[in-house]
Design a protein around this motif. Structure first.
Motif, PDB file in Angstrom:
ATOM      1  N   ALA A   1       0.843  -1.290   0.071  1.00 33.70           N
ATOM      2  CA  ALA A   1      -0.016  -0.107   0.081  1.00 33.70           C
ATOM      3  C   ALA A   1       1.025   1.291  -0.032  1.00 33.70           C
ATOM      4  CB  ALA A   1      -0.938   0.056   1.174  1.00 33.70           C
ATOM      5  N   LYS A   2       2.038   1.361   0.933  1.00 35.98           N
ATOM      6  CA  LYS A   2       2.860   2.251   0.752  1.00 35.98           C
ATOM      7  C   LYS A   2       3.262   2.741  -0.546  1.00 35.98           C
ATOM      8  CE  LYS A   2       3.968   2.057   5.687  1.00 35.98           C
ATOM      9  NZ  LYS A   2       4.834   1.542   6.732  1.00 35.98           N
ATOM     10  N   ALA A   3       3.697   1.715  -1.196  1.00 36.32           N
ATOM     11  CA  ALA A   3       4.280   1.736  -2.800  1.00 36.32           C
ATOM     12  C   ALA A   3       3.218   2.355  -3.543  1.00 36.32           C
ATOM     13  CB  ALA A   3       4.808   0.440  -3.151  1.00 36.32           C
ATOM     14  N   ILE A   4       2.059   1.726  -3.366  1.00 38.00           N
ATOM     15  CA  ILE A   4       1.147   2.468  -4.555  1.00 38.00           C
ATOM     16  C   ILE A   4       0.614   3.513  -4.090  1.00 38.00           C
ATOM     17  CG2 ILE A   4      -1.379   1.865  -5.086  1.00 38.00           C
ATOM     18  CD1 ILE A   4      -0.830  -1.115  -4.658  1.00 38.00           C
ATOM     19  N   THR A   5       0.522   3.945  -2.831  1.00 38.83           N
ATOM     20  CA  THR A   5      -0.079   5.507  -2.532  1.00 38.83           C
ATOM     21  C   THR A   5       1.066   6.452  -2.951  1.00 38.83           C
ATOM     22  OG1 THR A   5       0.825   4.976   0.109  1.00 38.83           O
ATOM     23  CG2 THR A   5      -1.724   4.680  -0.599  1.00 38.83           C
ATOM     24  N   SER A   6       2.520   5.957  -2.550  1.00 37.42           N
ATOM     25  CA  SER A   6       3.525   6.626  -3.137  1.00 37.42           C
ATOM     26  C   SER A   6       3.422   7.115  -4.633  1.00 37.42           C
ATOM     27  CB  SER A   6       4.587   6.270  -2.845  1.00 37.42           C
ATOM     28  OG  SER A   6       5.928   6.895  -2.980  1.00 37.42           O
ATOM     29  N   PHE A   7       3.426   6.140  -5.397  1.00 35.80           N
ATOM     30  CA  PHE A   7       3.409   6.127  -6.763  1.00 35.80           C
ATOM     31  C   PHE A   7       2.250   6.744  -7.329  1.00 35.80           C
ATOM     32  CE2 PHE A   7       2.145   4.386 -11.024  1.00 35.80           C
ATOM     33  CZ  PHE A   7       3.184   4.642 -11.683  1.00 35.80           C
ATOM     34  N   TYR A   8       1.089   7.080  -6.858  1.00 37.31           N
ATOM     35  CA  TYR A   8      -0.116   7.738  -7.000  1.00 37.31           C
ATOM     36  C   TYR A   8       0.057   9.057  -6.370  1.00 37.31           C
ATOM     37  CZ  TYR A   8      -1.819   4.194 -10.119  1.00 37.31           C
ATOM     38  OH  TYR A   8      -1.917   3.217 -11.028  1.00 37.31           O
ATOM     39  N   ASN A   9       0.926   9.425  -5.730  1.00 40.47           N
ATOM     40  CA  ASN A   9       1.213  10.699  -4.660  1.00 40.47           C
ATOM     41  C   ASN A   9      -0.125  10.896  -3.865  1.00 40.47           C
ATOM     42  OD1 ASN A   9       3.437  11.625  -6.052  1.00 40.47           O
ATOM     43  ND2 ASN A   9       2.466  11.998  -7.842  1.00 40.47           N
ATOM     44  N   ILE A  10      -0.600   9.823  -3.085  1.00 38.69           N
ATOM     45  CA  ILE A  10      -1.543   9.751  -2.285  1.00 38.69           C
ATOM     46  C   ILE A  10      -0.962  10.159  -0.734  1.00 38.69           C
ATOM     47  CG2 ILE A  10      -3.376   8.727  -1.147  1.00 38.69           C
ATOM     48  CD1 ILE A  10      -3.647   7.255  -3.707  1.00 38.69           C
ATOM     49  N   ASP A  11      -1.268  11.230  -0.121  1.00 43.47           N
ATOM     50  CA  ASP A  11      -0.806  11.151   1.280  1.00 43.47           C
ATOM     51  C   ASP A  11      -1.485  10.273   2.112  1.00 43.47           C
ATOM     52  OD1 ASP A  11      -0.205  12.322   3.893  1.00 43.47           O
ATOM     53  OD2 ASP A  11      -0.731  14.107   3.453  1.00 43.47           O
ATOM     54  N   ALA A  12      -1.102   9.323   2.524  1.00 44.56           N
ATOM     55  CA  ALA A  12      -1.389   8.151   3.412  1.00 44.56           C
ATOM     56  C   ALA A  12      -1.744   8.450   4.667  1.00 44.56           C
ATOM     57  CB  ALA A  12      -0.317   7.078   3.258  1.00 44.56           C
ATOM     58  N   SER A  13      -1.091   9.565   5.190  1.00 50.81           N
ATOM     59  CA  SER A  13      -1.625  10.010   6.711  1.00 50.81           C
ATOM     60  C   SER A  13      -2.816  10.539   6.631  1.00 50.81           C
ATOM     61  CB  SER A  13      -0.492  11.177   7.138  1.00 50.81           C
ATOM     62  OG  SER A  13      -0.624  12.263   6.452  1.00 50.81           O
TER      63      SER A  13
ATOM     64  N   LEU B   1      -5.420   9.436   4.430  1.00 51.75           N
ATOM     65  CA  LEU B   1      -6.259   8.449   3.792  1.00 51.75           C
ATOM     66  C   LEU B   1      -7.303   7.840   4.848  1.00 51.75           C
ATOM     67  CD1 LEU B   1      -6.358   7.370   0.927  1.00 51.75           C
ATOM     68  CD2 LEU B   1      -4.720   5.567   1.703  1.00 51.75           C
ATOM     69  N   ASP B   2      -8.570   8.113   4.268  1.00 52.27           N
ATOM     70  CA  ASP B   2      -9.577   7.254   4.982  1.00 52.27           C
ATOM     71  C   ASP B   2     -10.468   6.530   4.223  1.00 52.27           C
ATOM     72  OD1 ASP B   2     -10.880   9.480   3.668  1.00 52.27           O
ATOM     73  OD2 ASP B   2     -11.818  10.253   5.538  1.00 52.27           O
ATOM     74  N   SER B   3      -9.998   6.030   3.136  1.00 51.16           N
ATOM     75  CA  SER B   3     -10.719   5.343   2.090  1.00 51.16           C
ATOM     76  C   SER B   3     -10.201   4.163   1.593  1.00 51.16           C
ATOM     77  CB  SER B   3     -10.623   6.454   0.847  1.00 51.16           C
ATOM     78  OG  SER B   3     -11.348   5.953  -0.416  1.00 51.16           O
ATOM     79  N   ILE B   4     -10.974   3.299   1.259  1.00 47.83           N
ATOM     80  CA  ILE B   4     -10.780   2.043   0.416  1.00 47.83           C
ATOM     81  C   ILE B   4     -10.012   2.549  -0.993  1.00 47.83           C
ATOM     82  CG2 ILE B   4     -13.162   1.793  -0.406  1.00 47.83           C
ATOM     83  CD1 ILE B   4     -12.584  -1.090   0.079  1.00 47.83           C
ATOM     84  N   ILE B   5      -9.274   1.732  -1.237  1.00 50.66           N
ATOM     85  CA  ILE B   5      -8.785   1.862  -2.570  1.00 50.66           C
ATOM     86  C   ILE B   5      -8.661   0.617  -3.288  1.00 50.66           C
ATOM     87  CG2 ILE B   5      -6.583   2.275  -3.709  1.00 50.66           C
ATOM     88  CD1 ILE B   5      -5.902   4.304  -1.660  1.00 50.66           C
ATOM     89  N   LEU B   6      -9.148   0.815  -4.626  1.00 52.44           N
ATOM     90  CA  LEU B   6      -9.179  -0.438  -5.390  1.00 52.44           C
ATOM     91  C   LEU B   6      -7.902  -0.451  -6.471  1.00 52.44           C
ATOM     92  CD1 LEU B   6     -10.479  -3.251  -6.503  1.00 52.44           C
ATOM     93  CD2 LEU B   6     -12.021  -1.933  -7.887  1.00 52.44           C
ATOM     94  N   TYR B   7      -7.072  -1.198  -6.623  1.00 48.34           N
ATOM     95  CA  TYR B   7      -5.904  -1.122  -7.488  1.00 48.34           C
ATOM     96  C   TYR B   7      -6.261  -2.097  -8.625  1.00 48.34           C
ATOM     97  CZ  TYR B   7      -1.522  -1.307  -9.768  1.00 48.34           C
ATOM     98  OH  TYR B   7      -0.634  -1.469 -10.710  1.00 48.34           O
ATOM     99  N   THR B   8      -6.263  -1.734  -9.816  1.00 46.45           N
ATOM    100  CA  THR B   8      -6.238  -2.747 -11.000  1.00 46.45           C
ATOM    101  C   THR B   8      -5.079  -2.573 -11.835  1.00 46.45           C
ATOM    102  OG1 THR B   8      -8.808  -2.372 -10.967  1.00 46.45           O
ATOM    103  CG2 THR B   8      -7.926  -3.403 -12.888  1.00 46.45           C
TER     104      THR B   8
END
Length: 139
Positions: free
Chosen positions: A47-59, A61-68
């Motif tokens: 999840a950290k790798a995915i959120t970093s790649f998509y520039n999502i501030d994980a701190s 984040l309060d959402s479910i994410i679906l990665y395809t």
């Protein structure tokens, strides 16, 4: 980028300490007869790798994410409804709500997400999958 996810699978990133999220994952597992979904917690390395790649501030984040792998990410109500589309009938009927504008759907989602710990509680640690389900969870 596919982050090691097979092309025919989708990855659900969820809050591993949230009781509501844990319940949702258990529901998905029960109704995902084709085993299309893999899971990882937002607290995990994938999840950290995915959120970093998509520039999502994980701190924040309060959402479910679906990665395809071929399509990237969906989040909030869009992710939840896209997941519902892949589950056992009649659950895919919820997909009709994808026709509702995202800002309205996300408003409802945000209200629930904001109150999820108060309403459903929080765990001290992420769930540990049973040996039978271990193959469906990453890190």
């Amino acid at each position: 980028m596919n982050f090691g996810i097979p092309e025919h699978k989708q990855l659900i990133l969820f809050d591993g300490v949230c009781n509501l999220c844990d319940g949702a994952v258990q529901f998905i597992i029960k109704h995902d007869k084709k085993q299309q979904f893999l899971f990882t917690t937002l607290q995990g390395e994938t999840a950290k790798a995915i959120t970093s790649f998509y520039n999502i501030d994980a701190s924040k984040l309060d959402s479910i994410i679906l990665y395809t792998p071929k399509k990237g990410i969906s989040y909030k109500s869009t992710a939840a409804l896209k997941i519902a589309l892949k589950l056992k009938f009649p659950i895919p009927l919820l997909g009709i709500f994808l026709s509702v504008p995202a800002f309205l759907r996300h408003s409802v989602y945000n209200f629930i997400a904001k109150n999820r710990y108060k309403w459903y509680g929080k765990k001290n640690a992420c769930m540990i999958p049973t040996p039978e389900l271990k193959h469906r969870f990453l890190d």
